[in-house]
Design an enzyme around this catalytic site. Sequence first.
Site, PDB file in Angstrom:
ATOM      1  CG  ASP A  66      43.256  24.405  34.820  1.00 23.27           C
ATOM      2  OD1 ASP A  66      42.926  24.734  34.207  1.00 23.27           O
ATOM      3  OD2 ASP A  66      42.867  24.817  36.232  1.00 23.27           O
ATOM      4  CD  GLU A  97      43.392  26.579  30.603  1.00 27.69           C
ATOM      5  OE1 GLU A  97      43.401  25.961  32.307  1.00 27.69           O
ATOM      6  OE2 GLU A  97      41.940  26.992  30.074  1.00 27.69           O
ATOM      7  CG  HIS A 100      43.470  29.017  35.558  1.00 24.61           C
ATOM      8  ND1 HIS A 100      42.456  28.308  34.118  1.00 24.61           N
ATOM      9  CD2 HIS A 100      43.066  30.645  34.597  1.00 24.61           C
ATOM     10  CE1 HIS A 100      41.505  29.806  33.703  1.00 24.61           C
ATOM     11  NE2 HIS A 100      43.297  30.771  34.436  1.00 24.61           N
ATOM     12  CE1 TYR A 104      41.457  24.797  41.137  1.00 26.49           C
ATOM     13  CE2 TYR A 104      43.072  24.599  38.431  1.00 26.49           C
ATOM     14  CZ  TYR A 104      42.000  24.948  39.995  1.00 26.49           C
ATOM     15  OH  TYR A 104      40.790  25.481  39.211  1.00 26.49           O
ATOM     16  CD  GLU A 157      39.115  26.576  27.862  1.00 24.11           C
ATOM     17  OE1 GLU A 157      39.499  26.046  29.421  1.00 24.11           O
ATOM     18  OE2 GLU A 157      40.712  25.804  27.681  1.00 24.11           O
ATOM     19  CD  GLU A 191      39.344  27.303  32.537  1.00 20.31           C
ATOM     20  OE1 GLU A 191      39.814  27.049  31.384  1.00 20.31           O
ATOM     21  OE2 GLU A 191      40.087  26.613  33.093  1.00 20.31           O
ATOM     22  CG  HIS A 194      40.545  29.617  28.066  1.00 22.83           C
ATOM     23  ND1 HIS A 194      41.199  29.027  29.028  1.00 22.83           N
ATOM     24  CD2 HIS A 194      40.503  31.250  27.929  1.00 22.83           C
ATOM     25  CE1 HIS A 194      41.876  30.067  29.666  1.00 22.83           C
ATOM     26  NE2 HIS A 194      41.677  30.983  29.091  1.00 22.83           N
TER      27      HIS A 194
END
Length: 320
Positions: A66, A97, A100, A104, A157, A191, A194
């Site tokens: 990402d 992105e 994302h 994490y 993606e 995703e 995308h």
Amino acid sequence: MTTNYKAINWNNIEDMIDKLTWEKLVEQFWTDTRIPLSNDLDDWARLPKNEKDMVGKVFGGLTLLDTLQSQDGVQSLKQSIRTQHEEAVYNNIQFMESMHAKSYSAIFSTLNSKMEIDEIFQWTNTNELLQIKAGTINEIYHTGTDLQRKVASVMLESFLFYSGFFAPLHYLGNNKLPNVAEIIKLILRDESVHGTYIGYKFQIAYNQLPDNEKEELKNWTYDLLFKLYQNEVKYAEYLYDEIGWTERVKVFLRYNANKALQNLGFDPLFPDTANDVDPVIMNGISTGTSNHDFFSQVGNGYLLGMVESMENDDYEKWTV
């Protein structure tokens, strides 16, 4: 002599897919801070050590990809925009992105100690198989043609993320880590849009090429996919062999490799279909997000809508 700067006019749309995609991405907007990750701590405590180690590496790898997409990937796609609205859509994709990648870290900060987080990122930044994956895509972003960069982006993606997505989807199907899985499902839906959108933009330009250039680019795409798949198999073996999930992951990888080709308008390479994928995993992909009703449509199974559901047949209606 000065050139007048052109204001973007959303009342004069050149490609309706730009508008539809923008609206879908805005409708799907979310942030990691709205997901109660701490509710998964009891499940996390009960996982065996080797599975905790695997999960940390899985999310470390996803963070790296990402980061690549937000810092280099989307920026490279902007070099070949056809409309101002397309650039606006890419700006939205680029931001998400980054969201994302940040999500994490939210997972890490909830489940892991500082020392464990440092070890995860040390592994992420040095693992050979992961670096091959990122390096292959990044080289295309910096040296490839406009269409090659779109191919690389769709591969990322629609295919390369999925070795990492398998683990949280597995836990979801076994009633573990539901809030971690909630974030993954939100990311999956982003995703999906995308990859579909970038694949659509690829198809517009690809269909305007002479036949010999089409064939050359198609062969290059299949060669790239097979090269990525060979590395991805080794990566899956590294992550999942000890736990015993590898063969199921490989099926999932082949299925998503075919989905990436489908987004580009090409025929599948592998025989695997959705029927071959572990139904627990497929159910995790298809099920709506659970009960985090932050806005009217964001958390509680927000509708995938028109853009995500589009297959190649739908795109042909707009492709000239």
